[in-house]
Scaffold this motif. Structure first.
Motif, PDB file in Angstrom:
ATOM      1  N   GLU A 126      24.306  39.334  36.369  1.00 12.49           N
ATOM      2  CA  GLU A 126      23.676  39.551  38.181  1.00 12.49           C
ATOM      3  C   GLU A 126      25.257  39.996  38.700  1.00 12.49           C
ATOM      4  N   VAL A 127      25.999  39.584  37.831  1.00 12.44           N
ATOM      5  CA  VAL A 127      27.577  40.552  38.642  1.00 12.44           C
ATOM      6  C   VAL A 127      28.226  41.349  37.294  1.00 12.44           C
ATOM      7  N   SER A 128      28.652  41.781  37.233  1.00 12.25           N
ATOM      8  CA  SER A 128      29.912  42.441  37.017  1.00 12.25           C
ATOM      9  C   SER A 128      31.148  42.551  35.835  1.00 12.25           C
ATOM     10  N   TYR A 129      31.404  42.126  35.023  1.00 11.30           N
ATOM     11  CA  TYR A 129      32.793  41.718  34.907  1.00 11.30           C
ATOM     12  C   TYR A 129      33.292  43.065  34.513  1.00 11.30           C
ATOM     13  N   VAL A 130      35.082  42.721  34.777  1.00 14.16           N
ATOM     14  CA  VAL A 130      35.871  44.434  34.344  1.00 14.16           C
ATOM     15  C   VAL A 130      37.122  43.393  33.867  1.00 14.16           C
ATOM     16  N   GLY A 131      37.265  43.860  33.110  1.00 17.62           N
ATOM     17  CA  GLY A 131      38.606  43.474  31.744  1.00 17.62           C
ATOM     18  C   GLY A 131      39.514  44.127  32.862  1.00 17.62           C
ATOM     19  N   VAL A 132      40.629  43.498  33.643  1.00 18.18           N
ATOM     20  CA  VAL A 132      41.690  43.890  34.513  1.00 18.18           C
ATOM     21  C   VAL A 132      43.337  43.133  33.189  1.00 18.18           C
ATOM     22  N   GLY A 133      43.477  42.794  32.132  1.00 17.30           N
ATOM     23  CA  GLY A 133      44.698  41.874  32.355  1.00 17.30           C
ATOM     24  C   GLY A 133      45.176  40.700  32.783  1.00 17.30           C
ATOM     25  N   THR A 134      46.441  40.275  32.884  1.00 17.95           N
ATOM     26  CA  THR A 134      47.084  39.239  33.445  1.00 17.95           C
ATOM     27  C   THR A 134      48.202  39.896  34.013  1.00 17.95           C
ATOM     28  N   SER A 135      48.256  41.049  34.538  1.00 17.70           N
ATOM     29  CA  SER A 135      49.395  41.639  35.472  1.00 17.70           C
ATOM     30  C   SER A 135      49.986  42.311  36.267  1.00 17.70           C
ATOM     31  N   ALA A 136      49.999  43.662  35.771  1.00 14.73           N
ATOM     32  CA  ALA A 136      49.938  44.372  37.188  1.00 14.73           C
ATOM     33  C   ALA A 136      49.097  45.009  37.531  1.00 14.73           C
ATOM     34  N   GLY A 137      47.629  45.105  36.259  1.00 10.40           N
ATOM     35  CA  GLY A 137      46.987  46.349  36.170  1.00 10.40           C
ATOM     36  C   GLY A 137      45.742  44.937  37.304  1.00 10.40           C
ATOM     37  N   ALA A 138      46.071  43.651  37.019  1.00  9.06           N
ATOM     38  CA  ALA A 138      45.198  42.889  37.603  1.00  9.06           C
ATOM     39  C   ALA A 138      45.389  43.594  39.083  1.00  9.06           C
ATOM     40  N   LEU A 139      46.418  43.241  39.354  1.00  7.18           N
ATOM     41  CA  LEU A 139      46.664  43.155  40.996  1.00  7.18           C
ATOM     42  C   LEU A 139      46.454  44.690  41.382  1.00  7.18           C
ATOM     43  N   SER A 140      46.996  45.789  40.828  1.00  6.66           N
ATOM     44  CA  SER A 140      46.750  47.047  41.713  1.00  6.66           C
ATOM     45  C   SER A 140      44.475  47.037  41.436  1.00  6.66           C
ATOM     46  N   ALA A 141      44.560  46.374  40.329  1.00  6.46           N
ATOM     47  CA  ALA A 141      42.433  46.805  40.876  1.00  6.46           C
ATOM     48  C   ALA A 141      41.938  45.711  41.575  1.00  6.46           C
ATOM     49  N   LEU A 142      42.787  44.646  41.854  1.00  5.50           N
ATOM     50  CA  LEU A 142      41.987  44.371  42.979  1.00  5.50           C
ATOM     51  C   LEU A 142      42.657  44.573  44.095  1.00  5.50           C
ATOM     52  N   ARG A 143      43.847  45.170  44.635  1.00  7.62           N
ATOM     53  CA  ARG A 143      44.276  45.938  46.141  1.00  7.62           C
ATOM     54  C   ARG A 143      43.706  47.312  45.716  1.00  7.62           C
ATOM     55  N   SER A 144      43.445  47.956  45.021  1.00 13.16           N
ATOM     56  CA  SER A 144      42.488  49.118  45.101  1.00 13.16           C
ATOM     57  C   SER A 144      40.824  49.233  45.669  1.00 13.16           C
ATOM     58  N   GLY A 145      40.407  47.634  45.323  1.00 13.44           N
ATOM     59  CA  GLY A 145      39.096  48.066  45.469  1.00 13.44           C
ATOM     60  C   GLY A 145      38.646  47.887  44.710  1.00 13.44           C
ATOM     61  N   GLN A 146      38.731  47.860  42.859  1.00 16.52           N
ATOM     62  CA  GLN A 146      37.868  48.324  41.974  1.00 16.52           C
ATOM     63  C   GLN A 146      36.896  47.140  41.844  1.00 16.52           C
ATOM     64  N   ILE A 147      37.326  45.952  41.697  1.00 17.16           N
ATOM     65  CA  ILE A 147      36.946  44.791  42.025  1.00 17.16           C
ATOM     66  C   ILE A 147      36.639  43.915  43.640  1.00 17.16           C
ATOM     67  N   ASP A 148      35.546  42.786  43.656  1.00 13.87           N
ATOM     68  CA  ASP A 148      35.623  42.368  44.652  1.00 13.87           C
ATOM     69  C   ASP A 148      36.354  40.829  44.483  1.00 13.87           C
ATOM     70  N   ALA A 149      36.466  40.230  43.689  1.00 13.79           N
ATOM     71  CA  ALA A 149      36.810  38.692  43.322  1.00 13.79           C
ATOM     72  C   ALA A 149      37.346  38.849  41.828  1.00 13.79           C
ATOM     73  N   MET A 150      38.186  38.073  41.559  1.00 11.87           N
ATOM     74  CA  MET A 150      38.967  38.110  40.107  1.00 11.87           C
ATOM     75  C   MET A 150      39.571  36.829  39.570  1.00 11.87           C
ATOM     76  N   SER A 151      38.763  36.548  38.623  1.00 13.33           N
ATOM     77  CA  SER A 151      38.569  35.012  37.658  1.00 13.33           C
ATOM     78  C   SER A 151      40.392  35.275  36.796  1.00 13.33           C
ATOM     79  N   ASN A 152      41.490  34.641  37.424  1.00 13.63           N
ATOM     80  CA  ASN A 152      43.021  34.823  36.883  1.00 13.63           C
ATOM     81  C   ASN A 152      43.911  34.022  36.484  1.00 13.63           C
TER      82      ASN A 152
END
Length: 348
Positions: free
Chosen positions: A170-196
């Protein structure tokens, strides 16, 4: 753990070994590593989750044990596990729970030394894309960033959402890594929440970009989420590798316990001087703030607690129907023999 029954012959052998150990400690001295070149896979090496690995590498502790290690960094723990299963890695620096997951698929891998005594994973909801967040159920239908699908960050998200009645599909999981890519994914609105892991989550938290809704960066937070101690990063490998290369496994455990000992007394300036500049993500102060949040989550002596293994099994079985607790032999998912010797050697 399985109970061991001693008959007269094994008891006599054990007694003889004990006497030999007292009379001639050199009998138990560590031999030369059977395999001096070791390929290690890791998923997100810059994260604090794997700090003991970085310290051992940077301070030359692997070389001191006669090892020439090659460390390959992947986007997440699931990818590192694939490298082990595929044969391109000898050992993985990864989450302990993979040993349980793989045993449920009839593949036996084993932890040989523990690096983390808490998962250091926090879940944060974007204050931009989900401004009216109230409960985890609000994440139904949303995109959630994880280091890599199937990794421990994914496991924690699954566990929390399942308790809120939200199924993994019921959710979509998106692989974003654990560093700069994760920061940009959240800041750009590509994801709505993050487990990291940190330092990423502390950076987002301090800038008000996420609201932390679950936190296992502390021992108390881990107890609240899992109901017991939850082992995290460790070195794991095939059981066959452990049996064929005991001296190599001992050398690996020695290097990690040596770094755990160093970390017990290291100050902020020691950490900054030791880790590669790129790990700081351009902000030393925030990096050190992150370190202070996760410091108690780092293991102290490399020994994996029996209760921790039981906690991990309970957690996985609670949301994954493929894992049947009665069919898992926890005693085969970890060994403490190498960590205990290393602990004695370094007085950790």
């Amino acid at each position: 753990m399985n109970r061991i029954v001693l008959n007269r012959r094994t008891f006599a052998s054990a007694a003889a070994l004990a006497v030999a150990g007292v009379a001639a400690p050199s009998v138990l001295a560590q031999g030369k590593p059977e395999k001096s070149k070791v390929a290690i896979a890791v998923g997100g090496k810059a994260a604090f989750y794997y700090l003991p690995l970085t310290i051992a590498e940077q301070l030359g502790y692997f070389k001191a044990e006669g090892l020439d290690v090659e460390i390959s960094d992947f986007a997440g723990g699931a990818k590192a596990l694939q490298a082990l299963i595929g044969g391109s890695a000898d050992v993985v620096s990864g989450a302990y729970e993979h040993t349980i997951n793989m045993q449920s698929k009839n593949q036996f891998i084993q932890s040989i030394v523990l690096m983390g005594r808490a998962p250091q994973i926090s879940v944060g909801v974007s204050t931009k894309t989900v401004p009216n967040y109230k409960t985890l159920a609000d994440l139904r239908g949303k995109k959630i960033g994880v280091s890599a699908p199937g990794s421990s960050t994914n496991m924690v998200a699954n566990l929390l959402l399942s308790r809120a009645g939200v199924k993994a599909n019921e959710v979509s999981y998106v692989g974003v890594g654990t560093s700069a890519g994760a920061l940009s994914a959240l800041r750009s609105g590509q994801i709505d929440a993050m487990s990291n892991t940190d330092p990423v989550m502390t950076m987002l938290e301090q800038k008000g970009e996420v609201k932390i809704v679950s936190d296992t960066r502390t021992l108390k937070g881990t107890q609240d989420v899992f109901g017991g101690p939850m082992p995290a990063a460790c070195f794991y490998t095939h059981v066959d590798f452990v049996q064929k290369n005991p001296n190599t496994c001992q050398a690996l455990a020695n290097a990690i316990v040596h770094s755990l000992k160093w970390l017990q007394t290291a100050g902020p300036s020691d950490i900054i001087k030791t880790v590669p500049e790129g790990y700081l993500l351009g902000d030393r102060a925030l990096y050190l703030a992150s370190f202070n949040k996760v410091r108690e989550a780092i293991a102290t002596d490399g020994v994996l607690p029996d209760e921790g293994a039981r906690t991990a099994l309970r957690a996985l079985a609670s949301f994954d129907p493929a894992i049947k607790p009665e069919k898992i032999n926890l005693a085969k998912t970890y060994t403490n023999e190498f960590a205990r010797r290393a602990k004695e050697k370094f007085k950790a």
